[in-house]
Design a protein around this motif. Structure first.
Motif, PDB file in Angstrom:
ATOM      1  N   SER A 269      -5.527  28.413  29.539  1.00  0.00           N
ATOM      2  CA  SER A 269      -4.277  29.162  29.404  1.00  0.00           C
ATOM      3  C   SER A 269      -3.660  29.338  30.778  1.00  0.00           C
ATOM      4  CB  SER A 269      -4.527  30.533  28.761  1.00  0.00           C
ATOM      5  OG  SER A 269      -5.117  31.416  29.698  1.00  0.00           O
TER       6      SER A 269
ATOM      7  N   LYS B 233      -1.051  33.552  12.333  1.00  0.00           N
ATOM      8  CA  LYS B 233      -1.537  32.590  13.312  1.00  0.00           C
ATOM      9  C   LYS B 233      -2.782  33.141  13.992  1.00  0.00           C
ATOM     10  CE  LYS B 233       3.099  30.912  14.574  1.00  0.00           C
ATOM     11  NZ  LYS B 233       4.050  30.722  15.705  1.00  0.00           N
TER      12      LYS B 233
ATOM     13  N   ASP C  32      -3.070  24.694  17.017  1.00  0.00           N
ATOM     14  CA  ASP C  32      -2.022  25.563  16.501  1.00  0.00           C
ATOM     15  C   ASP C  32      -1.967  25.471  14.977  1.00  0.00           C
ATOM     16  OD1 ASP C  32       0.128  27.176  16.134  1.00  0.00           O
ATOM     17  OD2 ASP C  32       1.591  25.891  17.150  1.00  0.00           O
TER      18      ASP C  32
ATOM     19  N   GLN D 141      -0.673  27.369  11.348  1.00  0.00           N
ATOM     20  CA  GLN D 141       0.291  28.313  10.802  1.00  0.00           C
ATOM     21  C   GLN D 141       0.022  28.497   9.314  1.00  0.00           C
ATOM     22  OE1 GLN D 141       4.298  27.260  11.866  1.00  0.00           O
ATOM     23  NE2 GLN D 141       3.853  27.219  14.059  1.00  0.00           N
TER      24      GLN D 141
ATOM     25  N   ALA E 275       0.532  22.622  13.284  1.00  0.00           N
ATOM     26  CA  ALA E 275       1.901  22.588  13.788  1.00  0.00           C
ATOM     27  C   ALA E 275       2.160  21.405  14.718  1.00  0.00           C
ATOM     28  CB  ALA E 275       2.219  23.906  14.509  1.00  0.00           C
ATOM     29  N   ASN E 276       1.162  20.989  15.484  1.00  0.00           N
ATOM     30  CA  ASN E 276       1.384  19.924  16.463  1.00  0.00           C
ATOM     31  C   ASN E 276       1.390  18.531  15.844  1.00  0.00           C
ATOM     32  OD1 ASN E 276       1.509  21.812  18.542  1.00  0.00           O
ATOM     33  ND2 ASN E 276      -0.699  21.697  18.934  1.00  0.00           N
TER      34      ASN E 276
ATOM     35  N   ASP F 110      -7.381  18.596  13.425  1.00  0.00           N
ATOM     36  CA  ASP F 110      -6.587  17.827  14.376  1.00  0.00           C
ATOM     37  C   ASP F 110      -7.507  16.791  15.009  1.00  0.00           C
ATOM     38  OD1 ASP F 110      -5.228  16.836  16.599  1.00  0.00           O
ATOM     39  OD2 ASP F 110      -4.197  18.722  16.968  1.00  0.00           O
TER      40      ASP F 110
END
Length: 634
Positions: A111, A130, A137, A139, A151-152, A296
């Protein structure tokens, strides 16, 4: 796992020993268990949302309450001090105690404030749920019909009915680690839970009136398609030849942890259809939970670039698996023709002064009647090779179970009171051993997450070598004078001398090595250079240094640092090294006539030279040589 009739973890702890297996089989066939399974068929039908949520929390507490990712829970008094890498956590045990956790799963994420722990706790933003600090990411909408998305990737998963219409049910609400949607179908509820690599959509089937056919619409970018791997059951979302999302082969378990067979296929191009084996007739104890998971693939395929020390060992040819976990997970296949005494497993070995105090593994085990013992084991380092260990010592059954193996000094709830495993447990293992012929059955064992907790109290050793008169120059293959040789210190220059720094760690090895002075430095992060497997790094670094551009002239102060992944380090500062990179200057010749002519007769000349400048110390002028028209004179 066996403590209560309505308690079974979502990620099944891996059993150890045939004793527990036999005990479980005896319990399943007891009259009380048979009656309980029969009663469960309609016991939880017709519930409202509040009642349904209560049943799910009682039957599947870890599904509801435990996050599916992030750092593991630590014993009282311990805390994580830092994350040197996404899958490595240094632990402060208090009172000077040090340890480190290495996981096959990422526990932290980069981060703007540096490395912070993965936090899958849920928060609401603009009508969408979230995770607070995810790796991926995710949702989750308040209305299930809107679909859960990565989301990505542009990919969403929408639970639908047999006609392809999105399911709805009650508005979603946060229930501990999940978002719950009650009564999405007849006597069926849906729970959505973020995971380290994506999310899972769990369907809880509460009665024999619950559907045995479940379907999910995969919303994906235009032109993308679904492709199923027939060997693994994995379904990939492929766009322009690249996998942008993937759905793992789902599993189903009843309230006693008994696997319920199911199948998954692609229909209508973008619909995944799951068929759960009929659960009427009292064969299973309801509710049943079904858990398709979307990931992912960037993270699932190990893109984050770390290695792990977990490795595969086996005896016999019918236990097969990858050499190391790939993308965090590991699957071992056991042939139906395995023989008595053959074994395989996933191992982790640490070294020297470091010791494994706790190991943990979780995943899915489908033995299909393949006559396999399962063990969690900590081995002592008494035998020189793995082949010399008894692969399944009977003593381990008395102190390690439920997916954990713990050293005696550790307070581990899964350790049976009064037991005492051997000390110096430098190898941890999750193993399977065939105790009878396979009788035509095969098995598959998947470890979805594993970690070890390693302690070490003796830190790195570090020194500037002053004992040797010479230092070996690796680049030239020659020995050169050691400028730090005790009692014979000399000067380091562009054409003379060298010094050596020696760093060594007695346990997990060196994670960081640094030597520097004003204007120059040499720094090595072994993890970044991919010289470590997990936290197991090179044991030592003996490095020589000749003069390097940028080193400070004069009596320079050098600093050296060596660190390991346990958080122990050695530091030396200052170490004085005499450096002289500037040649003599300011040459003056007295006694010449007309600027540069020798006088007649016997001339007497005075030649002077200067080395160093101001207060900066230097090696001084060693000699002066005078030549007249190329001929040296006395």
């Amino acid at each position: 796992m066996l403590g209560g009739s309505l308690v079974v973890p979502e990620a099944q702890p891996l059993e150890e020993g045939e004793g527990l297996r036999a005990q479980e089989e005896a319990r399943r066939h007891s009259p009380e268990a048979v009656v309980a399974r029969e009663e469960s068929q309609l016991k939880y039908s017709g519930l409202n949302s509040g009642e349904a949520g209560k049943v799910t929390r009682e039957v599947f507490p870890s599904l509801v309450n435990e996050p599916a990712g992030g750092p593991p829970a630590l014993p009282a008094g311990e805390s994580i001090s830092r994350f040197p890498a996404v899958n490595v956590a240094q632990v402060d045990g208090g009172s000077g105690k040090h340890s480190v956790i290495e996981s096959t799963e990422p526990m932290a994420v980069q981060s703007t404030h540096g490395m912070v722990p993965v936090d899958l706790g849920l928060t609401e933003e603009g009508g969408t749920f979230k995770p607070k600090m995810p790796l991926v990411d995710v949702q989750i909408p308040k209305q299930l019909s809107h679909g859960v998305s990565l989301a990505n990737t542009g990919v969403s998963l929408v639970p639908v009915d047999e006609h392809g219409s999105p399911l709805d049910g009650s508005e979603g609400f946060v229930n501990s680690a999940t978002v719950a949607f009650a009564n999405t179908q007849t006597d069926a509820d849906t729970l959505v839970k973020p995971t380290t690599r994506g999310f899972e959509i769990d369907t809880v089937l509460r009665s024999i009136d619950s559907p045995t056919q479940l379907a999910y619409k995969v919303q994906m970018p235009q032109g993308a398609s679904l492709v199923k791997d027939q060997s693994t059951g994995l379904v990939r979302v492929v766009d322009e030849g690249a996998t942008i999302a993937q759905i793992a082969a789902p599993a189903a378990n009843d309230a006693e942890g008994t696997p319920v067979p199911l199948s998954m296929k692609i229909t209508s191009g973008d619909i995944l259809s799951l068929t759960v084996e009929s659960f009427t007739g009292g064969r299973y104890k309801l509710p049943i939970v079904v858990d398709p998971e979307m990931e992912d693939p960037v993270w699932s395929n190990g893109y984050y670039g770390y290695k792990t020390e977990w490795y595969f060992e086996h005896v016999g040819s019918l236990f097969t698996a990858p050499e190391h976990p790939e993308g965090g997970s590991w699957t071992e296949n056991i042939s139906s023709s395995h023989a008595n005494g053959e074994w395989g497993g996933i191992f982790y070995t640490t070294r020297g002064a470091s010791q494994i105090t706790r190991s943990h593994a979780e995943g899915h085990w489908n033995d299909s009647g393949s006559n396999i013992h399962n063990y969690m084991v900590l081995y002592t380092p008494t035998a020189p090779n793995l082949e010399d260990y008894d692969p399944m010592p009977e003593a381990t059954e008395s102190w390690g179970w439920g997916g954990y193996a713990c050293a005696p000094a550790l307070s581990c709830p899964e350790t049976i009171a009064g037991s005492a495993p051997p000390e110096n447990n430098n190898t941890a293992a999750y193993e399977q051993e065939a105790y009878a012929a396979g009788e035509g059955h095969s098995g598959e064992n998947t470890v979805t997450n594993a970690y070890v907790d390693i302690s070490q109290e003796k830190g790195p050793e570090l020194e500037f070598n002053k004992a040797s008169s010479t230092v070996y120059n690796k680049s030239t293959g020659e020995y050169v004078p050691n400028v730090l040789y005790s009692g014979h210190e000399t000067w380091l220059g562009p054409h003379s001398g060298a010094f050596e720094v020696r760093a060594k760690d007695p346990g997990v090895g060196l994670s960081l090595y640094r030597v520097l002075t004003s204007g120059w430095g040499d720094e090595k992060y072994y993890y970044d250079d991919e010289e470590c497997y997990g936290i197991q790094c090179p044991e030592y670094n003996y490095q020589e240094y000749t003069y390097q551009t940028g080193m400070e002239n004069g009596e320079a102060s050098f600093e050296a640092l060596a660190e390991d992944y346990v958080g122990l380090y050695a530091h030396i500062y200052p170490q004085k090294v005499k450096v002289d990179y500037s040649p003599p200057h300011g040459i003056k010749i007295g006694g010449l006539q007309n600027g540069n002519e020798l006088p007649a007769g016997e001339p007497h000349l005075k030649v002077e030279a200067t080395d160093g400048e101001g207060t900066t110390k230097s090696s001084g002028v060693k000699s002066i040589k005078v030549s007249v028209e190329g001929h040296e004179v006395a």
